[in-house]
Write a protein that holds these residues in place. Structure first.
Motif, PDB file in Angstrom:
ATOM      1  N   ARG A  53       0.950  -1.372  -0.102  1.00 23.40           N
ATOM      2  CA  ARG A  53      -0.036  -0.032  -0.201  1.00 23.40           C
ATOM      3  C   ARG A  53       0.898   1.219  -0.018  1.00 23.40           C
ATOM      4  O   ARG A  53       2.039   1.297   0.736  1.00 23.40           O
ATOM      5  CB  ARG A  53      -0.968   0.012   1.349  1.00 23.40           C
ATOM      6  N   VAL A  54       0.389   2.229  -0.703  1.00 22.93           N
ATOM      7  CA  VAL A  54       1.264   3.571  -0.817  1.00 22.93           C
ATOM      8  C   VAL A  54       0.954   4.344   0.314  1.00 22.93           C
ATOM      9  O   VAL A  54      -0.011   5.060   0.209  1.00 22.93           O
ATOM     10  CB  VAL A  54       1.059   4.281  -2.193  1.00 22.93           C
ATOM     11  N   ASP A  55       1.959   4.313   1.285  1.00 20.48           N
ATOM     12  CA  ASP A  55       1.789   5.251   2.325  1.00 20.48           C
ATOM     13  C   ASP A  55       3.185   6.086   2.421  1.00 20.48           C
ATOM     14  O   ASP A  55       3.883   6.052   1.618  1.00 20.48           O
ATOM     15  CB  ASP A  55       1.309   4.542   3.591  1.00 20.48           C
ATOM     16  N   ASP A  56       3.108   6.844   3.597  1.00 23.64           N
ATOM     17  CA  ASP A  56       4.214   7.701   4.038  1.00 23.64           C
ATOM     18  C   ASP A  56       5.652   6.980   3.847  1.00 23.64           C
ATOM     19  O   ASP A  56       6.652   7.226   3.267  1.00 23.64           O
ATOM     20  CB  ASP A  56       4.142   8.400   5.241  1.00 23.64           C
ATOM     21  N   GLU A 100      10.801   5.504   1.585  1.00 21.97           N
ATOM     22  CA  GLU A 100      11.810   4.732   0.854  1.00 21.97           C
ATOM     23  C   GLU A 100      11.994   4.746  -0.517  1.00 21.97           C
ATOM     24  O   GLU A 100      13.256   4.527  -0.973  1.00 21.97           O
ATOM     25  CB  GLU A 100      11.201   3.237   1.451  1.00 21.97           C
ATOM     26  N   SER A 101      11.084   5.016  -1.235  1.00 22.72           N
ATOM     27  CA  SER A 101      11.010   4.880  -2.629  1.00 22.72           C
ATOM     28  C   SER A 101      12.038   6.017  -3.147  1.00 22.72           C
ATOM     29  O   SER A 101      12.715   6.038  -4.319  1.00 22.72           O
ATOM     30  CB  SER A 101       9.739   4.864  -3.470  1.00 22.72           C
ATOM     31  N   ILE A 102      11.838   7.237  -2.354  1.00 22.84           N
ATOM     32  CA  ILE A 102      12.731   8.233  -2.837  1.00 22.84           C
ATOM     33  C   ILE A 102      14.175   8.086  -2.349  1.00 22.84           C
ATOM     34  O   ILE A 102      15.145   8.570  -3.025  1.00 22.84           O
ATOM     35  CB  ILE A 102      12.101   9.566  -2.060  1.00 22.84           C
ATOM     36  N   VAL A 103      14.402   7.593  -1.165  1.00 21.27           N
ATOM     37  CA  VAL A 103      15.619   7.536  -0.563  1.00 21.27           C
ATOM     38  C   VAL A 103      16.471   6.291  -1.013  1.00 21.27           C
ATOM     39  O   VAL A 103      17.445   6.384  -1.536  1.00 21.27           O
ATOM     40  CB  VAL A 103      15.553   7.435   0.920  1.00 21.27           C
ATOM     41  N   ASP A 104      15.621   5.166  -1.400  1.00 27.11           N
ATOM     42  CA  ASP A 104      16.369   3.901  -1.752  1.00 27.11           C
ATOM     43  C   ASP A 104      15.444   3.224  -3.238  1.00 27.11           C
ATOM     44  O   ASP A 104      14.665   2.298  -2.889  1.00 27.11           O
ATOM     45  CB  ASP A 104      16.527   2.794  -0.839  1.00 27.11           C
ATOM     46  N   PRO A 105      15.429   3.954  -4.381  1.00 28.13           N
ATOM     47  CA  PRO A 105      14.367   3.667  -5.198  1.00 28.13           C
ATOM     48  C   PRO A 105      14.252   2.081  -5.657  1.00 28.13           C
ATOM     49  O   PRO A 105      13.290   1.613  -6.122  1.00 28.13           O
ATOM     50  CB  PRO A 105      14.527   4.632  -6.419  1.00 28.13           C
ATOM     51  N   ASP A 106      15.417   1.659  -5.570  1.00 29.78           N
ATOM     52  CA  ASP A 106      15.564   0.052  -6.112  1.00 29.78           C
ATOM     53  C   ASP A 106      15.121  -0.865  -5.129  1.00 29.78           C
ATOM     54  O   ASP A 106      15.031  -2.301  -5.542  1.00 29.78           O
ATOM     55  CB  ASP A 106      17.158  -0.157  -6.616  1.00 29.78           C
ATOM     56  N   ALA A 107      14.596  -0.408  -3.639  1.00 28.03           N
ATOM     57  CA  ALA A 107      14.338  -1.398  -2.908  1.00 28.03           C
ATOM     58  C   ALA A 107      12.954  -2.040  -3.155  1.00 28.03           C
ATOM     59  O   ALA A 107      12.980  -3.398  -3.030  1.00 28.03           O
ATOM     60  CB  ALA A 107      14.102  -0.596  -1.501  1.00 28.03           C
ATOM     61  N   LYS A 108      12.136  -1.415  -3.713  1.00 26.80           N
ATOM     62  CA  LYS A 108      11.024  -2.013  -4.110  1.00 26.80           C
ATOM     63  C   LYS A 108      10.758  -1.490  -5.592  1.00 26.80           C
ATOM     64  O   LYS A 108      10.416  -0.170  -5.769  1.00 26.80           O
ATOM     65  CB  LYS A 108       9.833  -1.627  -3.167  1.00 26.80           C
ATOM     66  N   ILE A 109      10.451  -2.391  -6.298  1.00 19.75           N
ATOM     67  CA  ILE A 109      10.149  -1.861  -8.006  1.00 19.75           C
ATOM     68  C   ILE A 109       8.838  -2.348  -8.305  1.00 19.75           C
ATOM     69  O   ILE A 109       8.600  -3.663  -8.161  1.00 19.75           O
ATOM     70  CB  ILE A 109      11.174  -2.544  -8.862  1.00 19.75           C
ATOM     71  N   HIS A 111      16.861   0.882 -11.573  1.00 20.69           N
ATOM     72  CA  HIS A 111      18.028   1.524 -11.765  1.00 20.69           C
ATOM     73  C   HIS A 111      17.748   2.994 -12.733  1.00 20.69           C
ATOM     74  O   HIS A 111      18.785   3.531 -13.253  1.00 20.69           O
ATOM     75  CB  HIS A 111      19.165   0.769 -12.399  1.00 20.69           C
ATOM     76  N   VAL A 112      16.300   3.030 -12.968  1.00 24.90           N
ATOM     77  CA  VAL A 112      16.340   4.272 -13.745  1.00 24.90           C
ATOM     78  C   VAL A 112      16.187   5.551 -12.854  1.00 24.90           C
ATOM     79  O   VAL A 112      16.937   6.610 -13.116  1.00 24.90           O
ATOM     80  CB  VAL A 112      14.722   4.008 -14.466  1.00 24.90           C
ATOM     81  N   MET A 113      15.576   5.402 -11.733  1.00 24.56           N
ATOM     82  CA  MET A 113      15.409   6.486 -10.616  1.00 24.56           C
ATOM     83  C   MET A 113      16.840   6.477  -9.850  1.00 24.56           C
ATOM     84  O   MET A 113      17.236   5.583  -9.098  1.00 24.56           O
ATOM     85  CB  MET A 113      14.267   6.360  -9.911  1.00 24.56           C
ATOM     86  N   PRO A 114      17.339   7.573  -9.947  1.00 24.77           N
ATOM     87  CA  PRO A 114      18.488   7.806  -8.800  1.00 24.77           C
ATOM     88  C   PRO A 114      18.040   7.886  -7.322  1.00 24.77           C
ATOM     89  O   PRO A 114      17.033   8.501  -7.177  1.00 24.77           O
ATOM     90  CB  PRO A 114      19.161   9.134  -9.275  1.00 24.77           C
ATOM     91  N   SER A 115      18.928   7.663  -6.465  1.00 26.04           N
ATOM     92  CA  SER A 115      18.716   7.618  -5.009  1.00 26.04           C
ATOM     93  C   SER A 115      18.936   9.211  -4.581  1.00 26.04           C
ATOM     94  O   SER A 115      19.873  10.013  -4.946  1.00 26.04           O
ATOM     95  CB  SER A 115      19.404   6.770  -4.109  1.00 26.04           C
ATOM     96  N   TYR A 116      17.795   9.517  -3.935  1.00 23.49           N
ATOM     97  CA  TYR A 116      17.926  11.034  -3.260  1.00 23.49           C
ATOM     98  C   TYR A 116      18.574  11.067  -1.806  1.00 23.49           C
ATOM     99  O   TYR A 116      18.316  12.216  -1.258  1.00 23.49           O
ATOM    100  CB  TYR A 116      16.491  11.617  -3.390  1.00 23.49           C
ATOM    101  N   ALA A 117      18.862   9.899  -1.329  1.00 19.35           N
ATOM    102  CA  ALA A 117      19.408  10.031  -0.142  1.00 19.35           C
ATOM    103  C   ALA A 117      20.563  10.826  -0.159  1.00 19.35           C
ATOM    104  O   ALA A 117      21.525  10.935  -1.011  1.00 19.35           O
ATOM    105  CB  ALA A 117      20.060   8.546   0.609  1.00 19.35           C
ATOM    106  N   GLY A 118      20.743  11.642   0.954  1.00 21.11           N
ATOM    107  CA  GLY A 118      21.994  12.707   1.172  1.00 21.11           C
ATOM    108  C   GLY A 118      21.603  13.875   0.281  1.00 21.11           C
ATOM    109  O   GLY A 118      22.309  14.907   0.450  1.00 21.11           O
TER     110      GLY A 118
END
Lengths: 324, 90, 563
Positions: free
Chosen positions: A271-274, A279-288, A295-302
């Motif tokens: 379910r799409v929640d906070d 997680e998808s913004i910080v670690d986009p490849d965790a769940k596809i 690997h299309v989206m870069p990680s925004y962590a940092g």
């Protein structure tokens, strides 16, 4: 009837002479051709140019697969809908290309380019690590960001994987290193400040904020988290891939996303929640999500701090969807 | 005929000279051995001679084209006249 | 009207019909491209510009080839005085061509997904190279098709000892057609080397092989239409072909200026492609002279109109417009811009397309057994197509001149924001003239498809005859020479305009001179071309009346020779 009556006929000799000259011309042409591709000339070779672990030959295959020449020109040959790509790498650098190519329908923002520079390999290839130094080194990238950033381009989004993007960049790095004998001619005036050129006035595109939910917008603070998130999403380049509606640009559209249930590539449902969005913004490849490539989206962590990520999540939430 | 040839040769030289002037590479850097000063000189001479030949051949053959035409026209007129005469004779 | 003597000549009919259908679709894709140039988001994601363009260029090549095959099959038995060899293979060739067309139209769309079908390092489905977009599978089938054509032509021709220059021209033409094609059948890693070989196919096909076939076919059509003397036509064919190769062999180097090959090509390419118009001037006079050999009326005006259009557009599009941009000093500016588009459209459609249409207009009525047909739709279609194409050439050239200034001189490279808006005027002109062209094409396709099948309309004779005065008076050699000279004067103006981009003042941003030269040069050239063809055809129409009883100009004299 090749000879006028009463004159010695020279036609046979003339024809033989023409064929002999033709043979001589053929020999000249072949000799010049042979001299054109000798290693001693020092022309760039695709097999020796590489970028992020890929060589330019692989890139050339990608370039041909997508028929890039059908809209652009390369060494001046091709179609004339888009600009020439030969020297592009040298002008805008690898980070700008990494930011642009996956979401070609939108011009990258400064945030999107600086995000790419965090990758050491890209920064190493660019020769600079800081975004300001990068923009100084590649003024064409700076021009693209300030004049065009976040605007939509006239190019369609292509289903390029991150691998293909890097292979393409390797190819463009190779063509940029090619000696094209002084073409294209170097401009002697600055077109941007040229009075008669009159470049179009550039306005910042506006991002719709919670258009679907006027009540929520009225209830929130003067600058709500959602509004801040909208601005951040644009500056960081998120909107190049994510539409505010439901349509898919490169990644999923954000409209109605919040609270919905999505199926992942491993078959599980989420379910799409906070927490998921963060997680998808910080670690986009965790769940596809199924139907999308990793690997299309870069990680925004940092790049984005927790507050900023939360603001973007709030913005996504404001774009509608069932509230859990 | 000699005068005609001289005119043709003059035109061919003139045409080739103009072509050569328009094709002159003004930005030579002599950096690569097939582009050394000697080789450039060879190219210019060889190119010019070949261009003169092509021009000269073109002018000569074009002239012949017109000569043929005049001849054929005369033959045709001759044949027509004969045919007309044959028709009128009986 | 001659009658069909050899039944296998009728096999050419299906190739002419296929040509017309492909032409129709090619023009449709062309109109779509023009619309996408104005709004690049049109159909984006569904039918991207690059796919539409690949269809446009490939169908263009395929219909021209289809017309060539039709014309060769039609004249083959006449040249050999016997039936074509292996009619079964010709039927197979037709279905193979049909299959290639459908397969290729479908596979080009894969470029949107980036699918090329790599197998053993070769792209099987499509390969994303301009003009050679077809994948390897199609390449191989086309090669087999060409081989069949070679076999049929060479087997049909009489023994070598009886070959005239026309036999040699067509024989060498079809063999070289096959041979040169193989240079496009390999994936090449180096971009410079790939472009080097790509131009082997594109340039040597167009300027070497197609041109040879063109000269031979034009020559033989003149023999058929005007009963010109085959020996003197043979003479013209030999020297036409010889001059094409004497200039075009090294002239190919004009494609090697900026692709990463050494700069000596800039000299060789400029010098020899400056000579490339010579064979075209030669061909121009050869057609002029043969059309005026006898003063008899022209039986089939549409066929001759397209033949004349082919030779004149070859002169203007390939000869003059090619000349203007062929020097390294002008090409450095025109390369990679719309300026080249005006040349490409006029030269390719003009020279080769119009020849196929001329052959179709000549052959279709004969094969359908039509004694006399209503020539008005054909003539009207010719004028629409001809004027539309000249207008397209003008729009491309003007747009290109603006593009050179904005893109190269000012160095602005934002196509959406800077370059395209500056070209907007020209971009709008393209579909307008394109529509004129397309209407002509619809009429043409309808006319040729149904010629001899639909109910005959009123005959052509009922129209008021053209007077032998004014524009209908006899076109003498001097006048034709003056028209040609005028075209070249405008060509020189265009060349100077392109050269002027090198001037310091222009490079500093003063665009007045090149813009002035371009507007005078292009409009002058294209209008002169239009009026010249009008004048030429009018004088031939008037001849129809003269043939009907009135005497020709008294004191019939040979046109003054050029020398």
């Amino acid at each position: 009837m090749s000879c006028a009556p009463g004159e010695p006929c020279e036609e046979g000799g003339r024809r033989r002479r023409a064929l002999i000259v033709l043979g001589l011309m053929g020999a000249i042409f072949l000799a010049l051709s042979a001299a054109s591709f000798l290693p001693s000339r020092g022309q760039a070779l695709p097999a020796t140019v590489s970028y992020a672990g890929f060589d330019a030959v692989q890139g050339k295959r990608v370039f041909q697969s997508y028929n890039c020449m059908g809209c652009h020109t390369i060494v001046g040959n091709g179609a004339y809908l888009g600009p020439d790509l030969t020297g592009l790498y040298g002008k805008v650098g690898p980070a700008w290309l990494e930011a642009f190519l996956p979401s070609a329908g939108s011009w990258p923002t400064k945030g999107a380019v600086s995000l790419q520079l965090r990758d050491e390999r890209i920064a190493g290839d660019a020769g600079v690590a800081a975004i300001d130094a990068y923009l100084e080194k590649y003024p064409a990238a700076a021009e693209r960001i300030t004049r065009r950033g976040a605007h939509s381009t006239l190019m369609p989004n292509l289903p390029l994987s991150r691998t293909e993007v890097r292979q393409l960049i390797a190819f463009l790095k190779y063509t940029s290193a090619m000696n094209t004998e002084g073409w294209p001619p170097r401009p002697q005036v600055d077109g941007l400040t040229f009075p008669q050129a009159a470049p179009l006035p550039v306005s910042r595109p506006t991002i719709p904020v919670a258009a679907q939910d006027p009540g929520a917008a009225a209830a929130s603070a003067p600058v709500s988290a959602a509004a801040r998130g909208a601005q951040l999403a644009q500056d960081a380049g998120c909107t190049a891939c994510h539409a505010s509606g439901r349509e898919r640009l490169v990644g999923p559209g954000w409209g109605g996303l919040y609270g919905s249930e999505v199926e992942l590539t491993d078959g599980s449902k989420v379910r799409v929640d906070d927490a998921y969005l963060t997680e998808s913004i910080v670690d986009p490849d965790a769940k596809i999500v199924q139907g999308f490539a990793p690997h299309v989206m870069p990680s925004y962590a940092g790049t984005l701090d927790a507050d900023q990520v939360a603001a973007i999540v709030a913005y996504i939430q404001s774009l509608g969807g069932e509230h859990p | 005929m000699a005068a005609q040839r001289a005119i043709r040769m003059g035109l061919a030289v003139l045409g080739s000279a103009v072509s050569l002037a328009l094709s002159w590479p003004y930005w030579r850097d002599f950096g690569y051995w097939p582009e050394s000063r000697v080789m450039w000189r060879v190219y210019f001479v060889l190119g010019f001679v070949l261009a003169v030949y092509v021009f000269y051949a073109f002018l000569g053959r074009l002239g012949t084209l017109f000569e043929h035409d005049a001849l054929e026209r005369a033959q045709r007129a001759d044949a027509d006249r004969k045919a007309a005469a044959a028709k009128e004779a009986p | 009207m001659i009658r069909i003597e050899y039944q296998t000549q009728r096999l050419s009919l299906r190739f002419f019909m296929l040509m017309l259908v492909l032409f129709f679709f090619q023009v449709g894709f062309g109109l779509l491209l023009a619309a996408q140039h104005i709004d690049p988001t049109l159909l984006a994601g569904h039918l991207n510009f690059n796919v539409v363009r690949a269809e446009h260029t490939n169908l263009g090549i395929l219909w021209v080839l289809s017309g060539f095959i039709g014309a060769i099959l039609f004249v083959g038995p006449l040249l050999s005085r016997r039936e074509l060899a292996a009619p079964v293979l010709i039927k197979f060739l037709f279905y193979a061509l049909l299959a290639i067309v459908i397969w290729n139209v479908a596979t080009q769309a894969l470029a949107q997904q980036g699918i090329a079908g790599w197998w053993h390092g070769e792209p099987m489905l499509q390969e994303g190279l301009e003009y050679l977009e077809a994948g390897r599978i199609v390449d191989v089938v086309i090669l087999i098709g060409f081989a069949i054509l070679c076999y049929v032509v060479l087997r049909t021709f009489p023994p070598l000892s009886r070959w005239t220059e026309i036999h040699w021209g067509l024989g060498i033409g079809v063999v070289a057609l096959t041979f040169v094609w193989t240079f496009g059948m390999f994936f090449v890693e180096r971009l410079d080397l790939q472009e080097y070989f790509r131009w082997y196919v594109v340039h040597y096909w167009v300027e070497g092989v197609w041109e040879v076939i063109h000269i031979s076919l034009v020559g033989f059509l003149l023999v058929l239409m005007f009963r010109a003397d085959i020996k003197s036509v043979g003479y013209a064919v030999f020297w036409g072909v010889a001059l094409v190769w004497l200039s075009g062999l090294i002239g190919n180097a004009h494609h090697y200026f900026w692709i990463g090959t050494p700069e000596f090509w800039q000299f060789w390419g400029s010098l020899f492609s400056a000579l490339e118009p010579l064979p075209l001037i030669f061909c121009f006079w050869h057609v002029y002279l043969d059309a005026h050999q006898d003063g008899k009326p022209v039986g089939n005006m549409p066929a001759f109109a397209f033949l004349l259009g082919s030779v004149v557009l070859e002169q203007v599009g390939a000869g003059i417009l090619g000349f203007t941009m062929t020097f390294a000093l002008t090409n450095v500016w025109s390369h990679g811009t719309w300026v080249t588009l005006s040349h490409a459209h006029l030269a390719l459609f003009g020279t080769f397309g119009m020849l196929g249409l001329a052959a179709a207009y000549y052959a279709v009525p004969l094969m359908r057994g039509v004694e006399s047909f209503d020539q008005r739709p054909g003539k009207l279609a010719f004028w629409l197509v001809f004027a539309g194409m000249l207008g397209l050439g003008f729009a491309f050239a003007i747009g290109g001149t603006v593009q050179v200034f904005v893109y190269r001189t000012l160095g602005l490279d934002w196509f959406g924001g800077d370059v395209a808006p500056a070209m907007q005027f020209a971009k709008v002109m393209v579909p307008i003239f394109g529509l004129v062209f397309a209407i002509g094409v619809c009429l043409l396709v309808y006319d040729l498809l149904t010629l001899g099948l639909r109910a005959p309309a009123r005959g052509d004779e009922e129209r008021a005859p053209v007077a032998l005065r004014g524009w209908g008076r006899r076109l003498i050699g001097w006048e034709a020479g003056l028209w040609l000279l005028a075209m070249w004067v405008f060509g020189a103006i265009i060349t100077l305009g392109l050269l002027s981009f090198n001037l310091h003042s222009v490079r500093e941003g003063n665009m007045r001179f090149p813009y002035l030269m371009a507007s005078v040069g292009y409009s002058g050239l294209l209008l002169t071309t239009l009026f010249f063809v009008a004048r030429f055809l009018r004088s031939l129409e008037a001849r129809g009346r003269a043939g009907a009883g009135e005497p020709l100009v008294p004191g019939e004299t040979a046109p003054a020779a050029a020398t």
